[in-house]
Design an enzyme around this catalytic site. Structure first.
Site: not given
Length: 481
Positions: A428, A457, A353
């Site tokens: 996601d 995610h 991320s």
């Protein structure tokens, strides 16, 4: 001193010791043979003790003599990748995974790959829960209410901090960081310290009293640079995190950050060194006690792992910002290559991320000390593009980057000259898979990406496809054997 004049705390300790001795004299339960019990006590377990609780803790119910209800303390692991630790007094929720019984018991990570991959898949779409064996306090409802208040206040305080500065660029930058409440500390055990493995209430009492005597270092500024520390968890009955060494580094922005090192298991020479940059909603404790953990990574790939908390996270000082984030990863990379003298050609960077933005920025400035390769998990193209997707915009990814945008990985990825593996979940919704596809499209030295079906995610690490793809990337495409 007479018994009637003894300190209540001393009575509590003595009662705990007495109960522990009585339990130790009892026969071994049917589901645990004496031979197996001795071997567990004498050898290092194959999984971190903070992830192992006895089967007896599953059956334990705390029955208050003067209370009308029976209660069981459930340790709830939730949040980013199901790792954020919250302690509540309730039963295991329906549909949750019992960590004690189903996940980490008799771990065979080194001996049975299929079993380990099945273990992480089991935690893919479910909340993790553990049974806590702490004695139930009399005012537990007040304690729970106060803990919920602290959690709410932590979130409100951060929202106010994000919105208090008028310039849009500052608001956008701050909205990228959501540090959780600190749940760990560093410490150096005293000379007379005795390691306690918590399996029942008596041992939990001993652990609570032991933790009261420890000198806990809850801020990095109180630690000495260059010294190693043990990693402890704040929950009263949680075991120390073994196989992990904590240390502190000072960045060029004058901030002290907390870092950890996980060595290659069983004394093997590491195949490579992994530098892990975590997501924005977690800290080091989440990635040391969750499933999978950094310890699992080291064992599965037979490597050594370094990781760090961003400025403003965990015990790290300062305020989280884009500039501080880049200086944080620069500090630990220099520590690995210059102080530890690890060959850069044996280093693999893994950014998850927002950690992918820090990883790409580091590679832009490391032209002489290039690592072997880089792995980007669920990488966002930029912050404004992520926010635009949340607002329902669909044709904003290809547009030119706005001048106030931050963490613009999409405009930097073409500068990277080492192999890049992009991994993204197709389900996601936070950072849609289109972000990963666009980054992969603009990368020059990319390898075949991995688009994981059904992965969101915060659980992409709980997919067996990811673990196998990373291993193939390291062994075949990077030739690190």
């Amino acid at each position: 001193m007479s018994k009637s004049n003894k300190d209540p705390k001393q009575k509590n300790v003595e009662s705990g010791v007495k109960l522990f001795e009585e339990k130790s004299r009892k026969s071994v339960p049917a589901n645990r043979s004496p031979t197996r019990q001795k071997s567990i006590n004498k050898s290092l377990l194959s999984l971190d003790k903070t992830q192992e609780f006895s089967e007896t803790s599953q059956k334990l119910k705390i029955d208050g003599e003067n209370r009308s209800e029976n209660h069981r303390n459930a340790v709830i692991l939730s949040g980013y990748s199901s790792r954020r630790v919250q302690y509540k007094k309730n039963e295991l929720e329906e549909g949750a995974v019992n960590v004690d019984a189903d996940v980490v018991k008799n771990d065979r990570t080194l001996r049975d790959e299929d079993w380990f991959l099945e273990k992480i898949e089991k935690c893919r779409a479910k909340k993790l829960q553990r049974i806590c064996v702490c004695p139930l306090p009399r005012c537990y409802r007040i304690t729970d209410a106060f803990d919920r208040f602290k959690g709410t206040w932590h979130r409100v305080k951060h929202v106010v901090f994000v919105a208090c500065c008028p310039p849009c660029c500052c608001i956008i930058q701050r909205s990228a960081f959501w540090p959780p409440r600190r749940e760990y500390y560093f410490f150096k055990p005293p000379p007379d310290d005795v390691i306690i493995e918590v399996n029942d209430e008596a041992e939990a009492i001993l652990m609570q009293n032991r933790k009261k005597k420890l000198k806990k270092l809850k801020k990095a500024k109180k630690c000495v640079i260059g010294e190693y520390y043990q990693f402890g968890l704040s929950h009263p009955c949680a075991d120390d995190v073994k196989y992990v060494r904590g240390f502190v580094l000072k960045t060029k922005n004058k901030n002290k950050i907390g870092c950890v090192y996980v060595g290659c298991p069983d004394g093997f020479a590491p195949r490579f060194t992994l530098l892990y940059s975590h997501p924005n909603g977690s800290d080091l404790s989440d990635h040391l006690i969750g499933i999978p953990s950094l310890i699992d990574i080291a064992r599965f790939y037979r490597c050594e792992v370094y990781s760090y908390d961003y400025t403003g996270y965990g015990i790290s000082g300062g305020i989280a910002s884009e500039s501080n984030l880049y200086s944080d990863i620069q500090a630990i990379y220099e520590h690995i290559t210059l102080e530890k003298r690890v060959d850069p050609k044996k280093i693999v960077l893994l950014g998850y991320s927002i950690g992918s933005a820090a990883t790409i920025e580091l590679l832009r400035h490391e032209q002489d000390q290039k690592p072997a390769g880089v792995i980007l998990q669920a990488p966002p193209t930029s912050i404004l593009r992520v926010i635009g997707g949340m607002m329902g915009r669909t044709k904003h990814l290809e547009k030119k980057t706005c001048c106030i945008d931050r963490f613009v990985t999409i405009d930097k990825i073409h500068e990277i000259q080492i192999p890049i593996l992009v991994i993204h979940g197709k389900a996601d919704k936070t950072v849609p898979v289109e972000h990963g596809k666009l980054i992969c499209q603009r990368a020059i030295t990319k390898v075949a990406p991995e688009w994981v079906p059904g992965a969101a995610h915060d659980n992409v690490e709980n997919c067996r496809e990811v673990w196998r793809r990373v291993r193939r990337f390291v062994k075949v495409e990077l030739n690190l054997k």
